[in-house]
Write a protein that holds these residues in place. Sequence first.
Motif, PDB file in Angstrom:
ATOM      1  N   ARG A 178       0.863  -1.196   0.000  1.00 34.34           N
ATOM      2  CA  ARG A 178       0.000   0.000   0.000  1.00 34.34           C
ATOM      3  C   ARG A 178       0.893   1.237   0.000  1.00 34.34           C
ATOM      4  O   ARG A 178       1.858   1.314   0.760  1.00 34.34           O
ATOM      5  CB  ARG A 178      -0.861  -0.018   1.256  1.00 34.34           C
ATOM      6  N   PRO A 213      -4.677  -6.398   9.941  1.00 40.04           N
ATOM      7  CA  PRO A 213      -5.152  -7.780  10.083  1.00 40.04           C
ATOM      8  C   PRO A 213      -4.085  -8.843   9.805  1.00 40.04           C
ATOM      9  O   PRO A 213      -4.206  -9.957  10.278  1.00 40.04           O
ATOM     10  CB  PRO A 213      -6.270  -7.887   9.027  1.00 40.04           C
ATOM     11  N   GLN A 214      -3.048  -8.501   9.044  1.00 39.48           N
ATOM     12  CA  GLN A 214      -2.100  -9.518   8.537  1.00 39.48           C
ATOM     13  C   GLN A 214      -1.150 -10.038   9.627  1.00 39.48           C
ATOM     14  O   GLN A 214      -1.369  -9.828  10.803  1.00 39.48           O
ATOM     15  CB  GLN A 214      -1.286  -8.909   7.380  1.00 39.48           C
ATOM     16  N   PHE A 290       2.314  -5.465   3.691  1.00 37.89           N
ATOM     17  CA  PHE A 290       1.533  -6.231   4.665  1.00 37.89           C
ATOM     18  C   PHE A 290       1.730  -7.713   4.362  1.00 37.89           C
ATOM     19  O   PHE A 290       1.216  -8.209   3.352  1.00 37.89           O
ATOM     20  CB  PHE A 290       0.036  -5.909   4.556  1.00 37.89           C
ATOM     21  N   TYR A 327     -13.413  -7.029   6.217  1.00 38.95           N
ATOM     22  CA  TYR A 327     -14.082  -6.182   5.224  1.00 38.95           C
ATOM     23  C   TYR A 327     -15.571  -5.980   5.511  1.00 38.95           C
ATOM     24  O   TYR A 327     -16.192  -5.114   4.916  1.00 38.95           O
ATOM     25  CB  TYR A 327     -13.841  -6.714   3.803  1.00 38.95           C
TER      26      TYR A 327
HETATM   27  C1  GA4 Z   1      -5.817  -2.023   7.254  1.00 39.47           C
HETATM   28  C2  GA4 Z   1      -4.447  -2.476   6.741  1.00 39.47           C
HETATM   29  C3  GA4 Z   1      -4.319  -2.359   5.212  1.00 39.47           C
HETATM   30  O1  GA4 Z   1      -4.157  -0.983   4.853  1.00 39.47           O
HETATM   31  C4  GA4 Z   1      -5.561  -2.923   4.483  1.00 39.47           C
HETATM   32  C5  GA4 Z   1      -6.751  -2.110   4.941  1.00 39.47           C
HETATM   33  C6  GA4 Z   1      -8.097  -2.443   4.293  1.00 39.47           C
HETATM   34  C7  GA4 Z   1      -8.395  -1.459   3.152  1.00 39.47           C
HETATM   35  O2  GA4 Z   1      -8.080  -0.269   3.270  1.00 39.47           O
HETATM   36  O3  GA4 Z   1      -8.980  -1.899   2.153  1.00 39.47           O
HETATM   37  C8  GA4 Z   1      -9.137  -2.412   5.452  1.00 39.47           C
HETATM   38  C9  GA4 Z   1      -8.309  -2.248   6.762  1.00 39.47           C
HETATM   39  C10 GA4 Z   1      -6.912  -2.612   6.349  1.00 39.47           C
HETATM   40  C11 GA4 Z   1      -8.819  -3.140   7.922  1.00 39.47           C
HETATM   41  C12 GA4 Z   1     -10.347  -3.357   7.980  1.00 39.47           C
HETATM   42  C13 GA4 Z   1     -11.010  -3.303   6.594  1.00 39.47           C
HETATM   43  C14 GA4 Z   1      -9.989  -3.680   5.536  1.00 39.47           C
HETATM   44  C15 GA4 Z   1     -10.210  -1.338   5.362  1.00 39.47           C
HETATM   45  C16 GA4 Z   1     -11.262  -1.867   6.267  1.00 39.47           C
HETATM   46  C17 GA4 Z   1     -12.244  -1.141   6.755  1.00 39.47           C
HETATM   47  C18 GA4 Z   1      -5.326  -2.977   2.982  1.00 39.47           C
HETATM   48  C19 GA4 Z   1      -5.934  -4.248   5.078  1.00 39.47           C
HETATM   49  O4  GA4 Z   1      -5.609  -5.342   4.682  1.00 39.47           O
HETATM   50  O5  GA4 Z   1      -6.759  -4.046   6.178  1.00 39.47           O
END
Ligand code: GA4
Length: 342
Positions: A178, A213-214, A290, A327
């Motif tokens: 990202r 989350p990873q 991530f 999500y």
């Molecule tokens: C947080 C960490 C990463 O940037 C990401 C984010 C994802 C997104 O922006 O699409 C998520 C967020 C993140 C956690 C909860 C969910 C998913 C937005 C959201 C509200 C790419 C990821 O993997 O999780």
Amino acid sequence: MVVASPNSMMRTKKTKAVGFPTIDLSMQDRSKLSKLIVKACEKYGFFKVVNHGVPKEVIARMEAEGNDFFAKPTSEKLHACPAQATPFGYGCKNIGRNGDKGELEYLLLPTDPVSVSERSKTISNDQTKFSCAVNDYIEAAREVACEILNLVAEGLWVPDKFVFSRLLRDVHCDSVLRINHYPPMKEENKPKVIDQNQRMNSNRIGFGEHTDPQILTILRSNDVGGLQISVPDPDHDGTGLLWVPVPPDSNEFFVMVGDALQVMTNGRLKSVRHRAMTNTVKPRMSMMYFGAPPLNSWIIPLPNMVSPQNPTRYIPFTWGEYKQAAYSLRLGDSRIDFFNTT
Ligand code: GA4
């Protein structure tokens, strides 16, 4: 001893110094190094690494590609918008799928070279240059992540030292890159807010508080501050929390424990809550790798992290299920709590 360098010290409103660890990855004593890393992950879920071995040139090429992309007119950036049902591509202000907003624009990219090359067509006029810069950066960040994860396994006395890093090296891993760009906010657009530390804070939240989350996040930014991590308030027996600004360091990486690593260590290592603030003066650009397992991997506490005295704290789930749950929730939700056994 965990080294807290003076410039990573931060005075709270109660004039208590809160430091976070800086770890020298070139340290010869591997057993000591692994202990330091585990200690940092237990206490903060966060630390800075120096002497990581990633060539400056790899970082500089990635930075240049990010700057070139965000400098483009919006109409051109929109060509890189995500295809339906994928989170990948260009985004502006919208975060996730449930109405979260931030003061930023970003690029989300898969990490396998074929997909990167495919995506590059919509992102850069020089597809080869862009995908080379991105692939080299991803490879370097993955190496740093894998080395740290091997050290974590050693420090936790896990018999299989590659148990975490193998997931990031899997061809089907679900890792993501990202690149976030926070334009400076004009003074008149900034509401005054009282933050968690009960101080007036006139900076606006650029990316709201959340845990990743990873398994592990490797973050690098330009020389503009904005990242804040949530740490236990030393004045409240660890029950209160403080937001601690992280001084930027464009030459080094910051490491964050993600939810999946917290679960695999049965809660011993903590995923760190963090957020990013905007500023009035300079644009901030950060890039995060991530590290994630394949979608069908089970995320389960490792056998040596569980005992009759310390029973498993989480119900078994696959990474795909966890991602789906993430999500379906809001950014700031504590999604890991939905998988607690109690
Ligand atoms: C947080 C960490 C990463 O940037 C990401 C984010 C994802 C997104 O922006 O699409 C998520 C967020 C993140 C956690 C909860 C969910 C998913 C937005 C959201 C509200 C790419 C990821 O993997 O999780």
